[in-house]
Design an enzyme around this catalytic site. Structure first.
Site, PDB file in Angstrom:
ATOM      1  N   GLU A 289       6.244   4.946 -16.088  1.00 36.65           N
ATOM      2  CA  GLU A 289       5.808   3.629 -15.630  1.00 36.65           C
ATOM      3  C   GLU A 289       5.461   2.761 -16.827  1.00 36.65           C
ATOM      4  O   GLU A 289       4.321   2.825 -17.333  1.00 36.65           O
ATOM      5  CB  GLU A 289       4.572   3.758 -14.734  1.00 36.65           C
ATOM      6  CG  GLU A 289       4.792   4.572 -13.484  1.00 36.65           C
ATOM      7  CD  GLU A 289       3.851   4.125 -12.375  1.00 36.65           C
ATOM      8  OE1 GLU A 289       4.344   3.699 -11.333  1.00 36.65           O
ATOM      9  OE2 GLU A 289       2.625   4.157 -12.583  1.00 36.65           O
TER      10      GLU A 289
ATOM     11  N   ASN B 278       1.832   4.187  -3.864  1.00 38.62           N
ATOM     12  CA  ASN B 278       0.470   4.157  -4.408  1.00 38.62           C
ATOM     13  C   ASN B 278      -0.226   2.931  -3.834  1.00 38.62           C
ATOM     14  O   ASN B 278       0.032   1.807  -4.258  1.00 38.62           O
ATOM     15  CB  ASN B 278       0.560   4.070  -5.937  1.00 38.62           C
ATOM     16  CG  ASN B 278      -0.799   3.900  -6.589  1.00 38.62           C
ATOM     17  OD1 ASN B 278      -1.832   4.044  -5.940  1.00 38.62           O
ATOM     18  ND2 ASN B 278      -0.799   3.587  -7.876  1.00 38.62           N
ATOM     19  N   TRP B 279      -1.098   3.160  -2.854  1.00 36.06           N
ATOM     20  CA  TRP B 279      -1.763   2.025  -2.194  1.00 36.06           C
ATOM     21  C   TRP B 279      -2.878   1.456  -3.060  1.00 36.06           C
ATOM     22  O   TRP B 279      -3.474   0.431  -2.710  1.00 36.06           O
ATOM     23  CB  TRP B 279      -2.326   2.456  -0.836  1.00 36.06           C
ATOM     24  CG  TRP B 279      -1.288   2.857   0.180  1.00 36.06           C
ATOM     25  CD1 TRP B 279       0.071   2.928   0.001  1.00 36.06           C
ATOM     26  CD2 TRP B 279      -1.516   3.253   1.545  1.00 36.06           C
ATOM     27  NE1 TRP B 279       0.697   3.339   1.160  1.00 36.06           N
ATOM     28  CE2 TRP B 279      -0.260   3.552   2.121  1.00 36.06           C
ATOM     29  CE3 TRP B 279      -2.663   3.396   2.326  1.00 36.06           C
ATOM     30  CZ2 TRP B 279      -0.124   3.975   3.452  1.00 36.06           C
ATOM     31  CZ3 TRP B 279      -2.531   3.813   3.654  1.00 36.06           C
ATOM     32  CH2 TRP B 279      -1.270   4.093   4.207  1.00 36.06           C
ATOM     33  N   LYS B 280      -3.197   2.114  -4.142  1.00 40.98           N
ATOM     34  CA  LYS B 280      -4.288   1.674  -5.031  1.00 40.98           C
ATOM     35  C   LYS B 280      -5.568   1.425  -4.215  1.00 40.98           C
ATOM     36  O   LYS B 280      -5.803   2.112  -3.231  1.00 40.98           O
ATOM     37  CB  LYS B 280      -3.867   0.442  -5.831  1.00 40.98           C
ATOM     38  CG  LYS B 280      -2.511   0.628  -6.519  1.00 40.98           C
ATOM     39  CD  LYS B 280      -2.273  -0.366  -7.602  1.00 40.98           C
ATOM     40  CE  LYS B 280      -0.852  -0.231  -8.123  1.00 40.98           C
ATOM     41  NZ  LYS B 280      -0.632  -0.918  -9.361  1.00 40.98           N
TER      42      LYS B 280
ATOM     43  N   GLY C 153       3.045  -4.094 -11.427  1.00 45.75           N
ATOM     44  CA  GLY C 153       2.422  -5.212 -10.728  1.00 45.75           C
ATOM     45  C   GLY C 153       2.778  -6.568 -11.305  1.00 45.75           C
ATOM     46  O   GLY C 153       2.127  -7.558 -10.985  1.00 45.75           O
TER      47      GLY C 153
ATOM     48  N   SER D   2       7.109  -2.307 -10.454  1.00 45.08           N
ATOM     49  CA  SER D   2       7.704  -3.404  -9.684  1.00 45.08           C
ATOM     50  C   SER D   2       8.989  -3.016  -8.951  1.00 45.08           C
ATOM     51  O   SER D   2       9.908  -3.832  -8.826  1.00 45.08           O
ATOM     52  CB  SER D   2       7.924  -4.631 -10.585  1.00 45.08           C
ATOM     53  OG  SER D   2       6.676  -5.103 -11.078  1.00 45.08           O
TER      54      SER D   2
ATOM     55  N   HIS E 105      -2.565   7.642 -14.123  1.00 46.01           N
ATOM     56  CA  HIS E 105      -2.004   6.301 -13.910  1.00 46.01           C
ATOM     57  C   HIS E 105      -2.531   5.380 -15.007  1.00 46.01           C
ATOM     58  O   HIS E 105      -3.678   5.516 -15.445  1.00 46.01           O
ATOM     59  CB  HIS E 105      -2.408   5.793 -12.527  1.00 46.01           C
ATOM     60  CG  HIS E 105      -1.669   4.553 -12.128  1.00 46.01           C
ATOM     61  ND1 HIS E 105      -2.016   3.311 -12.605  1.00 46.01           N
ATOM     62  CD2 HIS E 105      -0.595   4.363 -11.333  1.00 46.01           C
ATOM     63  CE1 HIS E 105      -1.182   2.407 -12.107  1.00 46.01           C
ATOM     64  NE2 HIS E 105      -0.312   3.018 -11.323  1.00 46.01           N
TER      65      HIS E 105
ATOM     66  N   GLU F  75      -3.663   2.518 -14.931  1.00 44.08           N
ATOM     67  CA  GLU F  75      -4.907   1.812 -14.582  1.00 44.08           C
ATOM     68  C   GLU F  75      -6.118   2.720 -14.808  1.00 44.08           C
ATOM     69  O   GLU F  75      -7.202   2.246 -15.140  1.00 44.08           O
ATOM     70  CB  GLU F  75      -4.831   1.303 -13.130  1.00 44.08           C
ATOM     71  CG  GLU F  75      -3.893   0.106 -13.046  1.00 44.08           C
ATOM     72  CD  GLU F  75      -3.233  -0.117 -11.701  1.00 44.08           C
ATOM     73  OE1 GLU F  75      -3.678   0.463 -10.701  1.00 44.08           O
ATOM     74  OE2 GLU F  75      -2.242  -0.881 -11.664  1.00 44.08           O
TER      75      GLU F  75
ATOM     76  N   GLY G  58       3.978   0.699  -6.132  1.00 43.13           N
ATOM     77  CA  GLY G  58       2.657   0.161  -5.881  1.00 43.13           C
ATOM     78  C   GLY G  58       2.698  -0.919  -4.812  1.00 43.13           C
ATOM     79  O   GLY G  58       2.714  -0.640  -3.617  1.00 43.13           O
ATOM     80  N   GLY G  59       2.770  -2.176  -5.244  1.00 41.61           N
ATOM     81  CA  GLY G  59       2.675  -3.322  -4.332  1.00 41.61           C
ATOM     82  C   GLY G  59       3.578  -3.226  -3.109  1.00 41.61           C
ATOM     83  O   GLY G  59       3.143  -3.482  -1.975  1.00 41.61           O
TER      84      GLY G  59
END
Ligand code: PEP
Length: 250
Positions: free
Chosen positions: A166, A9-11, A172, A211, A96, A98, A232-233
Site C-alpha cells: 500500500e 478495511n472499514w477503518k 485515501g 484507492s 497499516h 495509519e 478502504g474507502g
C-alpha cells in the site's frame, strides 16, 4: 495461484445501524458476484460481533484492523488477538500505514503482532508501503524491503499470512500506482519474500491497496503477482465493494 483475496478495511467508520446495514447489503448482494474472490471485511472492533452475526454462513470472513502483541494483560484500551478470534474474526490487518504513522508502530512491533495473531489462529494481513517522499527520493524499494525484513517473523511464509503493498501516497487520495509501478513493486516484494523465506515465499499472497475502486479494480487485479486488493474507502459502499470483488480472478 490461489484465489484473489478482496479485503475491505472499514477503518474508524460505522455506528451500529450503518455497519449492520453494510454487512446485510454485502450478504444480500454477494450472490451476483461470481466465486473468483475470497472475501473479508474488517470493521472497527465495536462492529465485529455484529458483522460476524450478519455474515455467518456467507462467503464473507470478518477481520480486525489491529491487535496487541500480548495475549492478555494490563494493556488498557488494547485488544488481544484471541479476543478477535473469540468474536469469530479470522483475519487481522497489521502494520497499516495509519497505525505506523499515528501510533508510531515500528517493524518490530508489527512483527510481534503478527506472531500473536498467528498463534491465535488469525490470518495476518501485513501492510507495507513507501511514503511520497521516500518514492521521490527513489527509496521505495529500500523502504519496502526493510519493512518486509522487519515485519514478517520467521516461518511467516509457511502459514496463511498475506502481505499488502500500500503506497502511502495512494491511500485515501484517489491516486493509484500505475500498473507498471504495481508490477515492479509486486515483483520486488516477491523476490524479497523468496530471499527471506526460500521457496515458501512464492506462496504468499501480495495484495495491492491504495484507492482501489470499482472503475480501476479490473486493471489492478490483472497485474502479475497481484493476489488481491485491500480496499478502504470503496469498501464502505456495498455496490462498490461487490463490483471490486466481481473483478477478481480465480
Ligand atoms: C486502506 O486503508 O488500506 C486503503 C487502501 O484505503 P483506500 O482504498 O481508501 O485508499
Amino acid at each position: 495461484m490461489s484465489r484473489q483475496l478482496i479485503a475491505g478495511n472499514w477503518k474508524m467508520n460505522g455506528l451500529t445501524a450503518d455497519a449492520d446495514g453494510l454487512a446485510q447489503a454485502l450478504r444480500d448482494g454477494v450472490g451476483q458476484v461470481g466465486d473468483a474472490a475470497e472475501l473479508v471485511v474488517c470493521p472497527p472492533f465495536t462492529q465485529i460481533a455484529g458483522a460476524v452475526r450478519i455474515l455467518a454462513g456467507s462467503r464473507f470472513a470478518v477481520g480486525g484492523q489491529d491487535c496487541h502483541m500480548a495475549a492478555k494483560g494490563a494493556h488498557t484500551g488494547d485488544i488481544a488477538a484471541p479476543m478477535l478470534r473469540d468474536l469469530g474474526a479470522t483475519h487481522v490487518i497489521l502494520g497499516h500505514s495509519e497505525r505506523r504513522q499515528n501510533h508510531k508502530e515500528l517493524d518490530e512491533t508489527v512483527r510481534e503482532k503478527v506472531v500473536a495473531a498467528t498463534e491465535a489462529g488469525l490470518v495476518p494481513i501485513v501492510c507495507v508501503g513507501e511514503t511520497e517522499d521516500q518514492r521521490s527520493a527513489d527509496g521505495h524499494e529500500d523502504t519496502v524491503g526493510w519493512q518486509i525484513k522487519g515485519s514478517l517473523p520467521h516461518g511467516f511464509a509457511d502459514g496463511p499470512g498475506v502481505v499488502a503493498y500500500e503506497p502511502v501516497w495512494a491511500i485515501g487520495t484517489g491516486r493509484t500506482a500505475t500498473g507498471d509501478d504495481v508490477a515492479t513493486m509486486h515483483a520486488f516484494i516477491r523476490a524479497e519474500l523468496v530471499r527471506q523465506f526460500g521457496d515458501a515465499g512464492h506462496g504468499v499472497r501480495i495484495l495491492y491497496g491504495g484507492s482501489v475502486n470499482a472503475g480501476n479494480a479490473a486493471a489492478l487485479l490483472a497485474v502479475p503477482e497481484v493476489g488481491g486488493a485491500l480496499v478502504g474507502g470503496a469498501s464502505l459502499a456495498a455496490a462498490d465493494f461487490l463490483a471490486i470483488a466481481a473483478a477478481a480472478r480465480g
